[in-house]
Scaffold this motif. Sequence first.
Motif, PDB file in Angstrom:
ATOM      1  N   PRO A 172      48.501  35.250 -21.212  1.00 42.29           N
ATOM      2  CA  PRO A 172      47.836  33.957 -20.962  1.00 42.29           C
ATOM      3  C   PRO A 172      46.337  34.103 -20.781  1.00 42.29           C
ATOM      4  N   SER A 173      45.904  35.220 -20.184  1.00 42.54           N
ATOM      5  CA  SER A 173      44.487  35.470 -19.944  1.00 42.54           C
ATOM      6  C   SER A 173      44.208  36.961 -20.092  1.00 42.54           C
ATOM      7  N   PRO A 174      43.042  37.322 -20.644  1.00 40.43           N
ATOM      8  CA  PRO A 174      42.688  38.746 -20.680  1.00 40.43           C
ATOM      9  C   PRO A 174      42.666  39.379 -19.294  1.00 40.43           C
ATOM     10  N   ASP A 175      42.432  38.571 -18.253  1.00 39.41           N
ATOM     11  CA  ASP A 175      42.387  39.103 -16.897  1.00 39.41           C
ATOM     12  C   ASP A 175      43.757  39.538 -16.385  1.00 39.41           C
ATOM     13  N   ASP A 176      44.820  39.278 -17.164  1.00 38.77           N
ATOM     14  CA  ASP A 176      46.150  39.753 -16.796  1.00 38.77           C
ATOM     15  C   ASP A 176      46.360  41.213 -17.171  1.00 38.77           C
ATOM     16  N   ALA A 177      45.358  41.810 -17.828  1.00 40.45           N
ATOM     17  CA  ALA A 177      45.402  43.231 -18.169  1.00 40.45           C
ATOM     18  C   ALA A 177      44.360  43.986 -17.352  1.00 40.45           C
ATOM     19  N   VAL A 178      44.638  45.253 -17.102  1.00 41.40           N
ATOM     20  CA  VAL A 178      43.725  46.124 -16.368  1.00 41.40           C
ATOM     21  C   VAL A 178      43.517  47.389 -17.187  1.00 41.40           C
ATOM     22  N   PHE A 179      42.251  47.845 -17.258  1.00 41.46           N
ATOM     23  CA  PHE A 179      41.889  49.006 -18.069  1.00 41.46           C
ATOM     24  C   PHE A 179      41.222  50.040 -17.165  1.00 41.46           C
ATOM     25  N   TYR A 180      41.998  51.038 -16.762  1.00 41.34           N
ATOM     26  CA  TYR A 180      41.526  52.078 -15.836  1.00 41.34           C
ATOM     27  C   TYR A 180      40.858  53.210 -16.606  1.00 41.34           C
ATOM     28  N   THR A 181      39.897  53.893 -15.954  1.00 44.04           N
ATOM     29  CA  THR A 181      39.194  55.014 -16.578  1.00 44.04           C
ATOM     30  C   THR A 181      39.138  56.207 -15.634  1.00 44.04           C
ATOM     31  N   SER A 182      39.464  57.387 -16.164  1.00 39.56           N
ATOM     32  CA  SER A 182      39.311  58.637 -15.438  1.00 39.56           C
ATOM     33  C   SER A 182      37.902  59.171 -15.613  1.00 39.56           C
ATOM     34  N   ARG A 198      35.400  44.387 -22.975  1.00 38.79           N
ATOM     35  CA  ARG A 198      34.579  43.171 -22.833  1.00 38.79           C
ATOM     36  C   ARG A 198      34.683  42.284 -24.075  1.00 38.79           C
ATOM     37  N   ALA A 199      34.844  42.884 -25.237  1.00 35.72           N
ATOM     38  CA  ALA A 199      35.081  42.081 -26.439  1.00 35.72           C
ATOM     39  C   ALA A 199      36.430  41.370 -26.333  1.00 35.72           C
ATOM     40  N   TYR A 200      37.378  42.009 -25.675  1.00 37.15           N
ATOM     41  CA  TYR A 200      38.687  41.382 -25.443  1.00 37.15           C
ATOM     42  C   TYR A 200      38.572  40.222 -24.465  1.00 37.15           C
ATOM     43  N   GLY A 201      37.626  40.313 -23.505  1.00 33.25           N
ATOM     44  CA  GLY A 201      37.377  39.163 -22.649  1.00 33.25           C
ATOM     45  C   GLY A 201      37.546  39.356 -21.168  1.00 33.25           C
ATOM     46  N   THR A 202      37.492  40.601 -20.684  1.00 39.64           N
ATOM     47  CA  THR A 202      37.641  40.821 -19.245  1.00 39.64           C
ATOM     48  C   THR A 202      36.707  41.923 -18.776  1.00 39.64           C
ATOM     49  N   ASN A 203      36.417  41.927 -17.481  1.00 43.75           N
ATOM     50  CA  ASN A 203      35.682  43.012 -16.832  1.00 43.75           C
ATOM     51  C   ASN A 203      36.591  43.825 -15.915  1.00 43.75           C
ATOM     52  N   ASN A 204      37.881  43.781 -16.156  1.00 42.72           N
ATOM     53  CA  ASN A 204      38.831  44.543 -15.344  1.00 42.72           C
ATOM     54  C   ASN A 204      38.756  46.021 -15.735  1.00 42.72           C
ATOM     55  N   LEU A 205      37.757  46.707 -15.193  1.00 38.18           N
ATOM     56  CA  LEU A 205      37.475  48.101 -15.534  1.00 38.18           C
ATOM     57  C   LEU A 205      37.410  48.972 -14.275  1.00 38.18           C
ATOM     58  N   PRO A 206      38.521  49.077 -13.543  1.00 42.28           N
ATOM     59  CA  PRO A 206      38.511  49.992 -12.388  1.00 42.28           C
ATOM     60  C   PRO A 206      38.380  51.428 -12.870  1.00 42.28           C
ATOM     61  N   ASP A 207      37.810  52.275 -12.025  1.00 40.61           N
ATOM     62  CA  ASP A 207      37.701  53.681 -12.388  1.00 40.61           C
ATOM     63  C   ASP A 207      37.832  54.544 -11.145  1.00 40.61           C
ATOM     64  N   CYS A 208      37.889  55.860 -11.377  1.00 42.54           N
ATOM     65  CA  CYS A 208      38.144  56.760 -10.250  1.00 42.54           C
ATOM     66  C   CYS A 208      36.983  56.781  -9.267  1.00 42.54           C
ATOM     67  N   SER A 209      35.782  56.367  -9.694  1.00 45.14           N
ATOM     68  CA  SER A 209      34.661  56.312  -8.763  1.00 45.14           C
ATOM     69  C   SER A 209      34.932  55.324  -7.637  1.00 45.14           C
ATOM     70  N   ASN A 210      35.732  54.286  -7.916  1.00 39.97           N
ATOM     71  CA  ASN A 210      36.084  53.334  -6.869  1.00 39.97           C
ATOM     72  C   ASN A 210      36.762  54.015  -5.692  1.00 39.97           C
ATOM     73  N   MET A 211      37.389  55.152  -5.941  1.00 39.44           N
ATOM     74  CA  MET A 211      38.175  55.821  -4.906  1.00 39.44           C
ATOM     75  C   MET A 211      37.468  57.026  -4.303  1.00 39.44           C
ATOM     76  N   CYS A 212      36.266  57.355  -4.793  1.00 44.54           N
ATOM     77  CA  CYS A 212      35.594  58.535  -4.230  1.00 44.54           C
ATOM     78  C   CYS A 212      34.168  58.208  -3.795  1.00 44.54           C
ATOM     79  N   HIS A 213      33.216  58.086  -4.726  1.00 46.45           N
ATOM     80  CA  HIS A 213      31.807  57.957  -4.333  1.00 46.45           C
ATOM     81  C   HIS A 213      31.269  56.532  -4.439  1.00 46.45           C
TER      82      HIS A 213
END
Length: 779
Positions: A172-182, A198-213
């Motif tokens: 229904p929305s690109p925000d229903d997907a999450v794209f994680y990065t190591s 971002r071309a797909y339409g979301t900024n759901n880009l969590p990464d491992c930096s969120n959990m460390c620095h």
Amino acid sequence: MADLHRRDQHADTATEPEDRAASVVDPTGAVDAHDPKQWAAGLPAVANSFRHGIEQMGLPRTARVFGRLNQDQGFDCPSCAWPDPEADHRHVAEFCESGAKAVAWEATKRRVDREFFAKHSVADLDEQSEWWLGQQGRLTEPMHLRAGGTHYEPVSWDEANAIMAGHLRGLPSPDDAVFYTSGRTSNEAAFLYQLMVRAYGTNNLPDCSNMCHESSGTAMSEQIGIGKGAVTLESLERAELIVIAGQNPGTNAPRMLTHLERAKQNGAVIVAVNPLPEAGLIRFKNPQTPRGLVGPGTALADDHLQIRLGGDHALFRAVGHLLVQAELAAPGSVVDRAFVEAHTAGYDDYVEAVREIDWDATELATGLQRVEIEALAKRFTDSSATVVCWAMGLTQHVHAVMTIQEIVNVLLLQGNIGKDGAGPCPVRGHSNVQGDRTMGIWEQMPQPFLDALGSEFGFTPPTKHGVDATATVQRLRDKSVRVFFGMGGNFAMATPDTPVVHAGLRACDLTVHVSTKLNRSHTVTGTEALILPCLGRTDRDATARGDQGVTVEDSQGQVHLSQGRLEPPSQDCRSEVAIVAGLAHHLVPGVGTVDWRGLADDNDRIRDHISRVVPHFGDYNDRVREPGGFLLPHKPRDRREFDTPSGKAEFLAGSVPPLELPEGRLLLQTIRSHDQFNTTVYGHADRYRGISGNRRVVLVNPDDLHRLGFHAGQVVDVVSEFEGVDRRAEGFTLVAYPTAADCAAAYYPETNVLMSADHVALRSNTPVAKALVVRFEAR
């Protein structure tokens, strides 16, 4: 200039044997605990490095691979982000034991093929340990778990792309997907990945930096206008005082010990601030020198402040108080008034905030005596060039951002930024985690970056902020993630609230993981799942445009080339760049003017795009081909300029909250073993801490064991307490260990189950993994 596309005359051109997955037996057994070591590295580190290499790769391959590791025209270590020396100052063995393990793990000759998956159901694999999964070998072809299926089955790349595009387009929305990065993803792959998302339409880009620095970036961005460290490798060696807080370089960044030794030889004083005494900071036997191999080595830390967990905030506030008091007593003797007046804001407010402190509360919070803190302050006043290093021992607390800002306050007092041998030095843990952020892997990239991206590729990127790693866990808890895509890493085990994460991943319609090796995230699947095998740093990426190289950014902002030479595990392994481009061609073919097919096999073209989008990357292809690459500019370090609202470095001093510990409880920190890197477990021997045989252990001060009515060797459940909810880690053996009073330590990811996704560092949203309030329950 080096030519990325030339063939190395000494490359591995022969096809490596396609070994079936090895028959390995999990070594987990009874806990064996001895006294911790009083030194690190030396001959045991050399022997262990080559043992891992030979076991996984054989002797000839080990010699070839180790000889190219961290060398100019070679490949970058896939482990930590510690920088390399200048190209003409590198040792022939420019790697450490941790790096050797990481490379051996990746360059193994063991293989996981379709016969392996036919033999092992997903349920069977989920019963195995993290160590066992990683030992099976390199993935060789795309695998698909169909809805209702029990086993992964082979699938073509075209079919895999069609499955992914079908699911993503059907949301229904690109925000229903999450794209994680190591953090191991290259600059080129990260840039292309965030472009596709971002071309797909979301900024759901969590990464491992969120959990460390993330806490480091948040704190320093507010104070000095940039979230990156301000110390180069050469500058570190010229420091007069180096304070290392909440970091264990002997295990997590062993090559750092060489440069600490050089600083020591140049006259530096080193102070370790840590609840645990760590061997690497006690004495270092440099395996690259005769003194290290057969001699006594070098004593590193002059002082060891065995601080109570969570007490760093109060410690650096007290140091600031003492420096200010000394300045008030003798104006001009301590504070660099010229620097403060010309380059900082908020000094008077800071002085007022630290003018008085409660010493009883400070001693309680830190677990230190006032005389110890005064001695540390004296170290600062005696130094004209001070570096403070830190890692996750500081960043994963509730008040991590404020703690780091107290450190920066102390550095600003003496003008310890923008001069040689001085500055803040966060030590990043993953090889390109800093580069990924530079390339746009962030759920809240600033508008100028998005504008430049849109202009370059002819589309309008979304501006609504996406979810970070913690928010992703919360959304998994709510069952509102429909597609989870992991670019490397092991999200299922790296995050807090492990059962919640697993349940949320299993509720997804599709889970996808781009990986080199098996891990837990492949066994915790959505209704459908895909495993996409990618090339590693050691592998040759041969395309129609020639052999491709990638670039990475180290912990101090140096950008350099990396080019693998080994033949890939199979012809069906693709580079991360090719995987992203292949999916994007199916998913967003009509968005903007992106030539996905053309970018799939030409990293030079990707770098040309980067040079026009990412600040300070002009002439990227030329500059990165220079020996050693290039150093990114850093205004505070280079020119004492600060991109803050005031245009100056900001003194920021909030209140120091009291640390309260209920009766019968301890403060727990999660730690790495010497035989692991993040969630990857290489073995079951924490050699420097004297523990082997089993990872389910808790290190506890002997006096605390006695006070609480337990004994060493007893098996207990560890229960964390947060906002009235208990979380339980079962079956841990208690080990008497010389940690600080009221403190305990245990390995992650086994103890991530004790962490709550709602328990986060203020302002950075980093999950809290340090100073967890726990109790023990006898079994």
